[in-house]
Design a protein around this motif. Structure first.
Motif, PDB file in Angstrom:
ATOM      1  N   MET A 107       0.817  -1.204   0.000  1.00 30.96           N
ATOM      2  CA  MET A 107       0.000   0.000   0.000  1.00 30.96           C
ATOM      3  C   MET A 107       0.861   1.270   0.000  1.00 30.96           C
ATOM      4  O   MET A 107       0.595   2.218  -0.728  1.00 30.96           O
ATOM      5  N   THR A 108       1.928   1.293   0.811  1.00 30.78           N
ATOM      6  CA  THR A 108       2.736   2.490   1.010  1.00 30.78           C
ATOM      7  C   THR A 108       3.652   2.752  -0.179  1.00 30.78           C
ATOM      8  O   THR A 108       4.222   1.820  -0.762  1.00 30.78           O
ATOM      9  N   GLU A 109       3.809   4.039  -0.533  1.00 32.93           N
ATOM     10  CA  GLU A 109       4.642   4.430  -1.665  1.00 32.93           C
ATOM     11  C   GLU A 109       5.736   5.397  -1.214  1.00 32.93           C
ATOM     12  O   GLU A 109       5.548   6.155  -0.254  1.00 32.93           O
ATOM     13  N   PRO A 152      -3.988   7.832   1.509  1.00 34.04           N
ATOM     14  CA  PRO A 152      -4.138   6.997   0.311  1.00 34.04           C
ATOM     15  C   PRO A 152      -4.728   7.752  -0.868  1.00 34.04           C
ATOM     16  O   PRO A 152      -4.625   7.299  -2.012  1.00 34.04           O
ATOM     17  N   ALA A 153      -5.356   8.912  -0.618  1.00 34.38           N
ATOM     18  CA  ALA A 153      -5.913   9.698  -1.723  1.00 34.38           C
ATOM     19  C   ALA A 153      -4.836  10.139  -2.704  1.00 34.38           C
ATOM     20  O   ALA A 153      -5.125  10.475  -3.849  1.00 34.38           O
ATOM     21  N   THR A 208      -0.687  -8.283  -2.835  1.00 37.51           N
ATOM     22  CA  THR A 208      -1.901  -7.514  -3.080  1.00 37.51           C
ATOM     23  C   THR A 208      -1.518  -6.050  -3.147  1.00 37.51           C
ATOM     24  O   THR A 208      -0.943  -5.499  -2.208  1.00 37.51           O
ATOM     25  N   VAL A 209      -1.832  -5.392  -4.280  1.00 41.41           N
ATOM     26  CA  VAL A 209      -1.352  -4.047  -4.574  1.00 41.41           C
ATOM     27  C   VAL A 209      -2.524  -3.066  -4.647  1.00 41.41           C
ATOM     28  O   VAL A 209      -3.525  -3.329  -5.315  1.00 41.41           O
ATOM     29  N   LEU A 210      -2.363  -1.942  -3.952  1.00 40.17           N
ATOM     30  CA  LEU A 210      -3.320  -0.842  -4.053  1.00 40.17           C
ATOM     31  C   LEU A 210      -2.930   0.034  -5.233  1.00 40.17           C
ATOM     32  O   LEU A 210      -1.785   0.502  -5.317  1.00 40.17           O
ATOM     33  N   ALA A 211      -3.858   0.278  -6.146  1.00 42.02           N
ATOM     34  CA  ALA A 211      -3.568   1.071  -7.342  1.00 42.02           C
ATOM     35  C   ALA A 211      -4.767   1.932  -7.712  1.00 42.02           C
ATOM     36  O   ALA A 211      -5.913   1.615  -7.370  1.00 42.02           O
ATOM     37  N   GLU A 265      -6.429  12.066 -10.763  1.00 41.96           N
ATOM     38  CA  GLU A 265      -5.061  11.881 -10.307  1.00 41.96           C
ATOM     39  C   GLU A 265      -4.962  11.715  -8.798  1.00 41.96           C
ATOM     40  O   GLU A 265      -3.944  11.308  -8.276  1.00 41.96           O
ATOM     41  N   SER A 266      -6.021  12.092  -8.086  1.00 43.37           N
ATOM     42  CA  SER A 266      -6.039  11.958  -6.635  1.00 43.37           C
ATOM     43  C   SER A 266      -7.466  11.676  -6.190  1.00 43.37           C
ATOM     44  O   SER A 266      -8.398  11.683  -7.000  1.00 43.37           O
ATOM     45  N   GLY A 267      -7.625  11.398  -4.884  1.00 43.45           N
ATOM     46  CA  GLY A 267      -8.941  11.047  -4.365  1.00 43.45           C
ATOM     47  C   GLY A 267      -9.013   9.576  -4.018  1.00 43.45           C
ATOM     48  O   GLY A 267      -8.169   8.771  -4.437  1.00 43.45           O
ATOM     49  N   THR A 268     -10.016   9.208  -3.250  1.00 37.89           N
ATOM     50  CA  THR A 268     -10.119   7.834  -2.767  1.00 37.89           C
ATOM     51  C   THR A 268     -11.138   6.988  -3.510  1.00 37.89           C
ATOM     52  O   THR A 268     -11.169   5.777  -3.334  1.00 37.89           O
TER      53      THR A 268
END
Length: 422
Positions: free
Chosen positions: A154-156, A164-165, A198-201, A207-210
């Protein structure tokens, strides 16, 4: 992330943990009689089998994988394998309210949950509830059995982990129905050895937002999936940075509905935070036992350290921290197990447990003197875990603000920093 403990000598393991349990055990909610014997067996397994292997397990690499497989085989033979996992996946189906009493004993070693097969609980539950049939059939049996390793990304590196947004990793839908992923993730526990991540993408156009975030089950063997480097946490390994350069997965690898990732992530995080708190209690107990043992055994010309009032103060403060934290953790457990909203309780428990572990480990190091900084006890690793705990799954400040806003809303106060009321 989950920082590994530093190496320690095997002879210290059982005595320190025994003293700790005798000294602080009464502060623990009554263990159901039916679980008392099982809890004793779990505690003995962790003390006698897992803790002596910590130097090898901490070092990582092939020897660590071999040692872990051996411990897992022993746990299966002893009937201690996968205690909280669903029965349909080879677990013993012990619910959270009961498993909490076992999780403390498992968590006394950072490697206990993996050795006993409970570390996969979050992935098994997430995939069994939200992944497609093909992913479940291909991956779940092996993950639950400890034969395949899973990870959660999850973390970048270039965006705040608490927001996360701002997720930058993107998944693009192709005309043939497949998805192509591009991005980087870091501080990913176990990614270096993982078979499935498992990847959050981001799948939405914005370009942003949840609203446009989705989860994907990505095989580590997929073309374009690269483990870039190990990212040490205060000198200890176990965290990794990965790159996804044009990684393509089929439509069946979408976990849950498109754009609904944060709902799944929230479900996972709430349980994960409580499990961490329980394990931190077990590690604080371990540090407390080592401190008391040292205070009694270490003698100066004028007598043992235990006679010193400042040492007694550290014993008192550490015991107070453990006893004060445990009810908060078990309150969060009870609400979560009942299916109630536990956001306030888990926020309180998470901050309290992280601070507690750091405080108790620090006091134990102080009583040990220089020996507490070296490789002959578990204390450097326990302190590192305590310090990292204040950032894991959201920093203290995030939870403090969220809990305070929730309380203030009950008094008709709405914070400008959270107009959505989350």
């Amino acid at each position: 992330m989950n920082a590994k403990n530093s190496v320690r000598s095997a002879p210290d393991a059982a005595p320190g943990a025994d003293v700790s349990q005798e000294a602080t055990g009464p502060g623990q909610p009554a263990c159901p009689p039916a679980l008392a014997e099982l809890r004793a067996r779990v505690r003995a397994f962790v003390q006698e089998r897992v803790m002596p292997c910590e130097p090898v397990l901490d070092a990582g690499g092939a020897p660590a994988r071999t040692a872990l497989r051996g411990l897992q085989d022993e746990a299966k033979q002893a009937g201690l394998w996968a205690l909280p996992l669903p029965v349909e996946f080879g677990g013993q189906g012990i619910g959270l309210a009961q498993y909490a009493h076992l999780a403390e004993a498992e968590g006394a070693s950072d490697h206990g949950p993996a050795a006993l097969g409970s570390s996969t609980l979050l992935d098994v539950l997430m995939l069994s509830r939200h992944a497609g049939e093909q992913v479940q059939q291909r991956w779940l049996p092996g993950i639950a059995a400890g034969e395949l390793r899973s990870s959660y990304a999850m973390t970048e590196p270039d965006t705040p982990g608490t927001d996360p947004a701002q997720t930058a990793t993107r998944a693009v839908a192709e005309p043939d129905g497949n998805w192509t992923l591009e991005g980087r993730k870091w501080f990913i526990t176990g990614a270096g050895d993982a078979d499935l991540v498992t990847v959050l993408a981001r799948t939405g156009a914005a370009e942003s937002g949840t609203d446009g975030l989705s989860l994907f089950a990505v095989p580590a063997s997929a073309a374009g999936f690269t483990v870039l480097r190990e990212v040490p946490v205060l000198g200890a390994g176990g965290q990794w940075e990965i790159a996804l350069d044009g990684v393509t997965v089929g439509p069946d690898h979408l976990v849950g509905e498109p754009g609904r990732a944060l709902r799944i992530a929230g479900e996972r995080l709430r349980l994960g935070r409580v499990l961490r708190c329980l394990r931190w209690l077990g590690q604080a107990e371990r540090a407390f036992g080592l401190m008391c043992e040292r205070a009694g055994q270490r003698r100066q010309s004028s007598g043992p350290l235990a006679d010193r009032q400042l040492v007694q103060q550290m014993v008192f403060d550490s015991l107070l921290a453990i006893r004060s934290t445990r009810p908060l953790v078990y309150e969060a457990v009870a609400r979560l197990a009942a299916g109630d909203d536990a956001r306030l309780e888990s926020g309180l428990a998470k901050v309290a447990a992280a601070r507690m572990l750091q405080q108790v480990a620090d006091a134990a190091i102080q009583v040990h003197g220089a020996a507490g900084l070296g490789p002959d006890t578990a204390l450097p690793g326990l302190f590192r875990t305590g310090r990292a705990a204040r950032l894991l799954d959201g920093p203290d400040e995030l939870h403090i603000a969220a809990v305070a806003r929730r309380v203030l809303r009950g008094y008709g106060v709405t914070s400008r920093t959270d107009p959505s009321g989350r």
